[in-house]
Structures are given as C-alpha cells and as structure tokens.
Design an enzyme around this catalytic site. Structure first.
Site, mmCIF file in Angstrom:
data_model
loop_
_atom_site.group_PDB
_atom_site.id
_atom_site.type_symbol
_atom_site.label_atom_id
_atom_site.label_comp_id
_atom_site.label_asym_id
_atom_site.label_seq_id
_atom_site.Cartn_x
_atom_site.Cartn_y
_atom_site.Cartn_z
ATOM 1 N N LYS A 1 0.686 3.108 4.022
ATOM 2 C CA LYS A 1 -0.668 2.821 3.552
ATOM 3 C C LYS A 1 -1.378 1.905 4.537
ATOM 4 O O LYS A 1 -0.771 0.923 4.948
ATOM 5 C CB LYS A 1 -0.546 2.142 2.190
ATOM 6 C CG LYS A 1 -1.833 1.649 1.603
ATOM 7 C CD LYS A 1 -1.578 0.830 0.380
ATOM 8 C CE LYS A 1 -2.918 0.288 -0.087
ATOM 9 N NZ LYS A 1 -2.792 -0.722 -1.082
ATOM 10 N N LYS B 1 2.913 -1.257 4.279
ATOM 11 C CA LYS B 1 1.519 -1.490 3.911
ATOM 12 C C LYS B 1 0.918 -2.455 4.926
ATOM 13 O O LYS B 1 1.413 -3.575 5.105
ATOM 14 C CB LYS B 1 1.462 -2.086 2.512
ATOM 15 C CG LYS B 1 0.056 -2.437 2.057
ATOM 16 C CD LYS B 1 0.063 -2.942 0.634
ATOM 17 C CE LYS B 1 -1.323 -3.333 0.180
ATOM 18 N NZ LYS B 1 -1.315 -3.832 -1.194
HETATM 19 C C1 PBG Z 1 -2.958 -4.823 -4.138
HETATM 20 C C2 PBG Z 1 -3.440 -3.513 -3.651
HETATM 21 C C3 PBG Z 1 -4.445 -3.233 -2.711
HETATM 22 C C4 PBG Z 1 -4.553 -1.844 -2.662
HETATM 23 C C5 PBG Z 1 -3.605 -1.314 -3.516
HETATM 24 N N1 PBG Z 1 -2.914 -2.361 -4.106
HETATM 25 C C6 PBG Z 1 -5.347 -4.134 -1.974
HETATM 26 C C7 PBG Z 1 -4.842 -5.178 -1.069
HETATM 27 O O1 PBG Z 1 -3.651 -5.253 -0.740
HETATM 28 O O2 PBG Z 1 -5.663 -6.015 -0.663
HETATM 29 C C8 PBG Z 1 -5.537 -1.083 -1.822
HETATM 30 C C9 PBG Z 1 -5.884 0.262 -2.325
HETATM 31 C C10 PBG Z 1 -7.137 0.834 -1.762
HETATM 32 O O3 PBG Z 1 -7.806 0.260 -0.881
HETATM 33 O O4 PBG Z 1 -7.500 1.916 -2.231
HETATM 34 N N2 PBG Z 1 -2.098 -5.515 -3.329
HETATM 35 ZN ZN ZN Z 2 -1.753 -7.674 -4.138
#
Ligand code: PBG
Ligand code: ZN
Length: 339
Positions: free
Chosen positions: A263, A210
């Site tokens: 992601k 991620k």
């Molecule tokens: C939480 C999380 C996020 C997303 C999914 N889980 C945001 C982030 O890490 O700031 C993003 C999902 C999206 O943008 O659709 N950690």
């Molecule tokens: Zn988070």
C-alpha cells in the site's frame, strides 16, 4: 527496401480481432477480485458524502445492512471496515469497546450478509484525539519512556491495545483483522491474543508494506484520522526503500500473517511485483484514497475517461501481482465489468 526486412515475426497478428484479444488476455479482473472500503459512523439514517472521495460516504450503522446486500449482489466478496468513533481519547478506547463503532458495524454487516467477508481495519488513528496509530509517549502518562522522545509512537504499549481491540473485533464477527499501524510485532501480538481467546479461525491481513505516503490525504479527512502533530514516518516505510519493504513482508509472514498487503498500489507496482515473487501467501494491494481522488479530479475536468483509467489501473495492479485489490472503485468497477 521492405523486401529485404525480416518480417516473419508479426506480433500484431495476435491483436487483430476482439476474439483474439479476448482469448489471449493474460490478466483478468472480476468483481470477485475486489474489496470495498467502508466508513461506519454511529447514528441512524445517515449517508454523509465525503467531498475528498467523490461518490463515497460515511454510513451510519443501520445503512450497512443494505450496503452489504448490494455488494453481494454485485459479486464483491468483502469489505474493509473503518470505524469513526463517537468519542476520542488518548488511547482510542472506543476501538476495544464491544459497543463501539467497529464492533457494532462488524455485527451489523455479518448479520445482514453472513457470507460477505469482513476485513476489519485495526488502527487507532481515527480513535485517538491526537490522531496517531497507538499510544504516544507523554511525560506523566503511565506508559512514559524517558529514554524515548516526547510524542514518539510507543511500540509495545500500543501492541497491548491492538491485541485487545483485535479480540473485540473477532468477537463481533470479523473474518480478518487488518492491522495497519506498521508496528513491530503487531501480527505476532494479534495472533497470540486471538488464539488465546478462542479465535484461531479469525485471520490476519497485514498491511505489511505500508509506505508513509502523501496519497492518504483524502482518507485522513474521510476517517478523521490526520495526526495533530508530526507524521507517521517513525513507523511507515520510506517511499524510497523497496528492500526494507521486502523485510517487513518477510517478518509479517514469519509472525503468522495469513495474507499480506502492499500500500499504496499504483506508485509501488515494483514492490508488489517483488513481493509476488518473494511470498507464497495471498497478496493484496490497496488502491488508496489519493489514487481514487486523482482520477476523479482529472475526469471531472474532462482530462481523462474515468471508467477506462480506473479499470486500467486495477488491471495493472493485478498484473503486477496482486491477488485482490482494496479499492473505492470496487462498486463502480463491478458494474462496469458487468456491462
Ligand atoms: C490508518 C490508515 C490509513 C489508510 C488506511 N488505514 C491512513 C494513514 O496511515 O495515514 C489509508 C487509506 C487510504 O488512503 O485510502 N493507519
Ligand atoms: Zn493509523
């Protein structure tokens, strides 16, 4: 002139009719390849539209049953659940409250549609007042580590609450726990907690690769999870680093993840393709909020055809190597594919 060319190879022959193009399609997209993200809130009879995610809404728990049945009817196999709590505190305690929003939403969905898969996002950022993904280093707190900077996301202390919340989500009926915090050891900690509490059948979909991405902007509104200071760069991956992403995927696999995720999706297709050749585990890609919002914004201006570009993006993500895609387009795509 033309007579002297070698035109024995004519690839266009294979694109000359709809039937041929159908026959020779290398990658397919069906509703069965899609998982739909949902935002659950307390209360009754509420569907709060999200301006930054056109067509999406926060749904009160009572609305989830109908949603679950609708998704099954569309052929979508599962949801990714995000809970928006009633109260926030430093340690995001509602996340491991059996009457908290996550546990209630999971129970509601599994009751309504037992065969719908529930992937439960485990992160703490929408549950904490400061908007970070776990416990923050603060002078005076029991977790304080004087050797680490003030405001730093504490890894090992956060693993404890992560493990605790995972057990509560599993108890509520989640099929898969989806840790999204990019903490070291999160998969191992969750696996151990689940197994020791009799939840060896509950799986883990790790947000393994991620990236610290600007494409999460609309989501942070939707989930009310924007950090109130700093950012997530001390734990999420630098966008420039593919090799580091491969290492994260490898570590999460070794820690016992059942499935891995990359992601965002479209800006990281090279990472997805490399992940596909590295692992034999099922691989997911998350087409995130900003990817969805961009296409909607352009379509609203008349600059792009929404249906065509959404389906093209989804097939590209599948082509790069994703077995399935988590997408806010899931419902629309399922309808389009059925027409
Ligand atoms: C939480 C999380 C996020 C997303 C999914 N889980 C945001 C982030 O890490 O700031 C993003 C999902 C999206 O943008 O659709 N950690
Ligand atoms: Zn988070």
């Amino acid at each position: 002139m033309i007579e002297s060319l070698d035109l024995r190879r004519r690839p266009r022959r294979l694109r000359s009719s709809p039937a041929l193009r159908q026959l020779l399609t290398e990658t397919r997209l069906t509703p069965g390849d899609l998982i739909y993200p949902l935002f659950a809130i307390h209360g009754a009879n509420q569907r709060r539209p999200l301006p930054s995610l056109p067509g999406q809404a926060q749904l009160s728990v009572d609305q989830l049953a109908a949603e679950a049945r609708e998704l099954r009817a569309l052929g979508i196999p599962g949801v990714l659940l995000f809970g928006i709590p009633a109260r926030k505190d430093d340690e995001g305690s509602e996340n491991h409250d059996p009457d908290g929003i996550a546990a209630r939403a999971i129970r509601e969905m599994k009751d309504a549609a037992p065969d719908l898969l529930v992937f439960s996002d485990l992160c703490f950022c929408s549950y904490t007042g400061h908007g970070h993904c776990g416990i923050i280093n603060r002078a005076g707190s029991v977790h304080y580590q004087p050797n680490l900077p003030e405001g730093y996301l504490l890894n090992d202390a956060s693993l404890e609450i992560l493990a605790r919340a995972a057990v509560v989500h599993a108890e509520a009926g989640a099929d898969f726990i989806a840790p999204s915090g990019m903490l070291d050891g999160m998969v191992a900690a969750i696996r151990q907690a689940l197994d020791s509490q009799g939840h060896s059948e509950t799986g883990i979909l790790s947000y393994a690769a991620k990236f610290a991405s600007g494409f999460y902007g609309p989501f942070q509104h939707a989930a009310d999870s924007a950090p109130d200071f700093g950012d997530r760069r001390s734990h999420q991956l630098p966008p420039a680093n593919r090799r580091e992403a491969m290492l994260e995927l490898e570590i999460d696999e070794a820690e016992g993840a059942d499935m891995l995720m990359v992601k965002p999706a479209l800006a990281y297709l090279d990472v997805l393709a490399a992940a596909r050749s590295q692992t034999r585990l099922p691989l997911a890609a998350y087409q995130v909020s900003g990817e969805y919002a961009m296409l909607h914004a352009a379509a609203a201006n008349g600059w792009l055809d929404l249906r065509r570009t959404a389906l093209e993006s989804l097939i590209a993500i599948r082509r790069a190597g994703a077995d399935f895609v988590l997408s806010y387009f899931a419902k629309d795509a399922a309808r389009w594919l059925g027409e």
